[in-house]
Design a protein around this motif. Structure first.
Motif, PDB file in Angstrom:
ATOM      1  N   SER A  11      23.641  13.797  65.233  1.00 35.69           N
ATOM      2  CA  SER A  11      22.652  15.169  65.526  1.00 35.69           C
ATOM      3  C   SER A  11      22.943  15.812  66.717  1.00 35.69           C
ATOM      4  O   SER A  11      22.788  16.930  66.777  1.00 35.69           O
ATOM      5  CB  SER A  11      21.323  14.240  65.491  1.00 35.69           C
ATOM      6  OG  SER A  11      20.231  15.328  65.831  1.00 35.69           O
ATOM      7  N   ALA A  12      23.396  14.996  67.694  1.00 32.66           N
ATOM      8  CA  ALA A  12      23.658  15.619  69.080  1.00 32.66           C
ATOM      9  C   ALA A  12      25.073  16.504  69.063  1.00 32.66           C
ATOM     10  O   ALA A  12      24.851  17.853  69.357  1.00 32.66           O
ATOM     11  CB  ALA A  12      24.019  14.528  70.306  1.00 32.66           C
ATOM     12  N   VAL A  13      26.010  16.049  68.068  1.00 41.02           N
ATOM     13  CA  VAL A  13      27.215  16.788  67.947  1.00 41.02           C
ATOM     14  C   VAL A  13      26.786  18.056  67.090  1.00 41.02           C
ATOM     15  O   VAL A  13      27.276  19.469  67.596  1.00 41.02           O
ATOM     16  CB  VAL A  13      28.283  16.023  67.331  1.00 41.02           C
ATOM     17  CG1 VAL A  13      29.427  17.178  66.453  1.00 41.02           C
ATOM     18  CG2 VAL A  13      28.836  15.020  67.771  1.00 41.02           C
ATOM     19  N   ARG A  14      25.871  17.897  66.209  1.00 49.69           N
ATOM     20  CA  ARG A  14      25.446  19.201  65.341  1.00 49.69           C
ATOM     21  C   ARG A  14      24.808  20.281  66.081  1.00 49.69           C
ATOM     22  O   ARG A  14      25.183  21.292  66.063  1.00 49.69           O
ATOM     23  CB  ARG A  14      24.574  18.903  64.165  1.00 49.69           C
ATOM     24  CG  ARG A  14      24.197  19.851  63.184  1.00 49.69           C
ATOM     25  CD  ARG A  14      23.686  19.363  61.983  1.00 49.69           C
ATOM     26  NE  ARG A  14      22.263  18.943  62.287  1.00 49.69           N
ATOM     27  CZ  ARG A  14      21.927  17.343  62.371  1.00 49.69           C
ATOM     28  NH1 ARG A  14      23.078  16.646  62.058  1.00 49.69           N
ATOM     29  NH2 ARG A  14      20.923  16.842  62.478  1.00 49.69           N
ATOM     30  N   LEU A  15      23.882  19.638  67.046  1.00 49.89           N
ATOM     31  CA  LEU A  15      23.060  20.676  67.769  1.00 49.89           C
ATOM     32  C   LEU A  15      24.019  21.499  68.891  1.00 49.89           C
ATOM     33  O   LEU A  15      24.034  22.567  69.290  1.00 49.89           O
ATOM     34  CB  LEU A  15      22.070  19.789  68.655  1.00 49.89           C
ATOM     35  CG  LEU A  15      21.024  19.561  67.880  1.00 49.89           C
ATOM     36  CD1 LEU A  15      19.928  18.553  68.496  1.00 49.89           C
ATOM     37  CD2 LEU A  15      20.111  20.854  67.345  1.00 49.89           C
ATOM     38  N   ALA A  16      24.996  20.562  69.387  1.00 47.51           N
ATOM     39  CA  ALA A  16      26.075  21.143  70.332  1.00 47.51           C
ATOM     40  C   ALA A  16      26.896  22.349  69.898  1.00 47.51           C
ATOM     41  O   ALA A  16      27.047  23.251  70.273  1.00 47.51           O
ATOM     42  CB  ALA A  16      26.948  20.135  70.961  1.00 47.51           C
ATOM     43  N   HIS A  17      27.251  21.907  68.410  1.00 47.06           N
ATOM     44  CA  HIS A  17      28.044  22.846  67.677  1.00 47.06           C
ATOM     45  C   HIS A  17      27.215  24.206  67.462  1.00 47.06           C
ATOM     46  O   HIS A  17      27.795  25.258  67.604  1.00 47.06           O
ATOM     47  CB  HIS A  17      28.404  22.263  66.385  1.00 47.06           C
ATOM     48  CG  HIS A  17      29.423  23.384  65.587  1.00 47.06           C
ATOM     49  ND1 HIS A  17      30.691  23.523  65.774  1.00 47.06           N
ATOM     50  CD2 HIS A  17      29.172  23.739  64.373  1.00 47.06           C
ATOM     51  CE1 HIS A  17      31.004  24.396  64.900  1.00 47.06           C
ATOM     52  NE2 HIS A  17      30.239  24.599  64.009  1.00 47.06           N
ATOM     53  N   GLN A  18      25.893  24.209  67.310  1.00 56.72           N
ATOM     54  CA  GLN A  18      25.168  25.127  67.097  1.00 56.72           C
ATOM     55  C   GLN A  18      24.626  26.117  68.401  1.00 56.72           C
ATOM     56  O   GLN A  18      24.029  26.934  68.514  1.00 56.72           O
ATOM     57  CB  GLN A  18      23.746  24.905  66.391  1.00 56.72           C
ATOM     58  CG  GLN A  18      23.946  24.328  64.870  1.00 56.72           C
ATOM     59  CD  GLN A  18      22.807  23.762  64.289  1.00 56.72           C
ATOM     60  OE1 GLN A  18      21.662  23.478  64.965  1.00 56.72           O
ATOM     61  NE2 GLN A  18      22.748  23.355  63.141  1.00 56.72           N
ATOM     62  N   GLY A  19      25.203  25.517  69.607  1.00 59.13           N
ATOM     63  CA  GLY A  19      24.999  26.236  70.995  1.00 59.13           C
ATOM     64  C   GLY A  19      23.712  25.811  71.572  1.00 59.13           C
ATOM     65  O   GLY A  19      23.463  26.439  72.622  1.00 59.13           O
ATOM     66  N   THR A  20      23.205  24.619  71.376  1.00 59.81           N
ATOM     67  CA  THR A  20      21.980  24.176  71.894  1.00 59.81           C
ATOM     68  C   THR A  20      22.376  23.700  73.442  1.00 59.81           C
ATOM     69  O   THR A  20      23.510  23.513  73.794  1.00 59.81           O
ATOM     70  CB  THR A  20      21.424  22.942  71.287  1.00 59.81           C
ATOM     71  OG1 THR A  20      21.125  23.291  69.998  1.00 59.81           O
ATOM     72  CG2 THR A  20      20.101  22.486  72.032  1.00 59.81           C
ATOM     73  N   ASP A  21      21.260  24.049  74.211  1.00 55.55           N
ATOM     74  CA  ASP A  21      21.459  23.695  75.846  1.00 55.55           C
ATOM     75  C   ASP A  21      21.753  22.448  75.816  1.00 55.55           C
ATOM     76  O   ASP A  21      20.909  21.579  75.299  1.00 55.55           O
ATOM     77  CB  ASP A  21      20.484  24.447  76.531  1.00 55.55           C
ATOM     78  CG  ASP A  21      20.610  24.319  77.935  1.00 55.55           C
ATOM     79  OD1 ASP A  21      21.557  24.843  78.604  1.00 55.55           O
ATOM     80  OD2 ASP A  21      19.927  23.207  78.644  1.00 55.55           O
ATOM     81  N   ILE A  22      22.536  21.946  76.905  1.00 53.45           N
ATOM     82  CA  ILE A  22      22.888  20.477  77.141  1.00 53.45           C
ATOM     83  C   ILE A  22      21.589  19.667  77.593  1.00 53.45           C
ATOM     84  O   ILE A  22      21.571  18.613  77.221  1.00 53.45           O
ATOM     85  CB  ILE A  22      24.095  20.434  78.210  1.00 53.45           C
ATOM     86  CG1 ILE A  22      24.561  19.050  78.210  1.00 53.45           C
ATOM     87  CG2 ILE A  22      23.597  20.832  79.686  1.00 53.45           C
ATOM     88  CD1 ILE A  22      25.837  18.802  79.144  1.00 53.45           C
TER      89      ILE A  22
END
Length: 325
Positions: A11-22
């Motif tokens: 889930s974290a990898v997907r959000l990071a790929h979408q540009g979500t703030d760290i």
């Protein structure tokens, strides 16, 4: 080892790929899994009832030994044929009538148990598959097989072969090519005699009990000799005797098949369709260290076919036979 942690990580990898703030990522400290928490790949599965047979989920691809007995299977499950690491496959006590040719794609298969099914034949295509190089144990006992294909003897890695309780009227013509065969049982079939190639076997254990073997009579030959020999017979004999290379690129396929099953005379020469045939008595201890009695009378002898390429060869044999008796 921990499905929940894996789900959070993905889930974290997907959000990071979408540009979500760290700062918004669901990150957590990862702790190495203990050995006891890691599930090892499953290599063995034994199923002995219909209700335990998996219908909605696949078999583990890591399986090396699979037994599905007493499951009332009418055919082999195609999912089983995807298990490329299988070494031992036990399908005994089912209702299987036919084997798919794709079972030959199991490149590691060493043991195949088909005891107590409804098989009426064993495909020649299986004999031409990768089973030639891997199969060591084959149990076809308690089926309805009347004959095995010519190609059967290409399974040259066979060590143990069980053919008991079938309807066999003959054994494979070139059975002597099974150089690694050490255990052979073909009890309670309908064998009237053994093929001439049977003499080439070197067995540790042999069981031919309960077959209706004919009484040999060398003085009553089956004469198929044509004099003079046909051109086809002469050419065929020369091809085999002088080991002239041939193949379907040179000869019609039916001629190649005929050459593959050429008979061998007592003198060592070949004969195709022109020959004299008799049956003689052979003590089975000549080919096996341990022999199960052929009948209830304590016999260890059975009739074996002999071929002669000419009247001269048959006459020489007859002279020796009459002198010894």
């Amino acid at each position: 080892a921990n499905a929940s942690n894996l789900k959070n990580f993905l889930s974290a990898v997907r959000l990071a790929h979408q540009g979500t703030d760290i700062g918004a990522l669901p990150l957590s400290a990862l702790v190495p899994a203990k050995t006891s928490e890691v599930e090892k790949p499953k290599t063995k599965m034994i199923i002995t009832s219909r209700r335990d047979y998996p219908l909605t989920k696949n078999f583990p691809y890591s399986l090396e030994h699979l037994q599905t007995s007493y499951c009332k299977l009418a055919r082999i499950d195609m999912r089983v044929l995807c298990l490329k690491k299988l070494r031992k496959l036990d399908l005994s006590h089912n209702h299987i009538k036919q084997l798919p040719a794709t079972i030959g794609d199991l490149i590691c298969l060493q043991e195949l148990n088909l005891h107590d099914n409804h098989l009426e034949s064993f495909s020649g295509a299986l004999c031409n598959s990768t089973l030639q190089k891997s199969l060591q144990f084959l149990d076809l006992s308690q089926n309805k097989i009347k004959a095995l294909p010519i190609q059967f003897c290409q399974l040259q890695e066979l060590v143990n072969l069980k053919l008991d309780d079938n309807e066999l009227i003959r054994l494979p013509f070139k059975i002597g090519q099974l150089h690694h065969l050490r255990f052979l049982s073909a009890a309670r079939n309908k064998l009237p005699f053994l093929p001439s190639d049977f003499r080439k076997l070197c067995l540790e254990n042999l069981d031919l009990f309960g077959n209706p073997f004919e009484q040999p009579n060398p003085l009553v030959p089956n004469i198929q000799l044509k004099i003079p020999l046909t051109l086809l017979e002469c050419a065929a004999r020369a091809t085999v005797n002088y080991r002239i290379p041939y193949g379907c690129h040179l000869l019609p396929s039916h001629l190649c098949e005929d050459l593959e099953v050429a008979k061998t005379c007592q003198c060592g020469s070949a004969c195709l369709s022109s020959f004299i045939q008799i049956t003689v008595t052979m003590n089975l201890h000549h080919v096996a260290h341990t022999v199960v009695l052929v009948d209830n009378m304590g016999g260890t002898e059975a009739p074996v076919i002999c071929y002669f390429c000419s009247l001269d060869c048959y006459s020489q044999f007859l002279d020796r036979y009459l002198q010894s008796n």
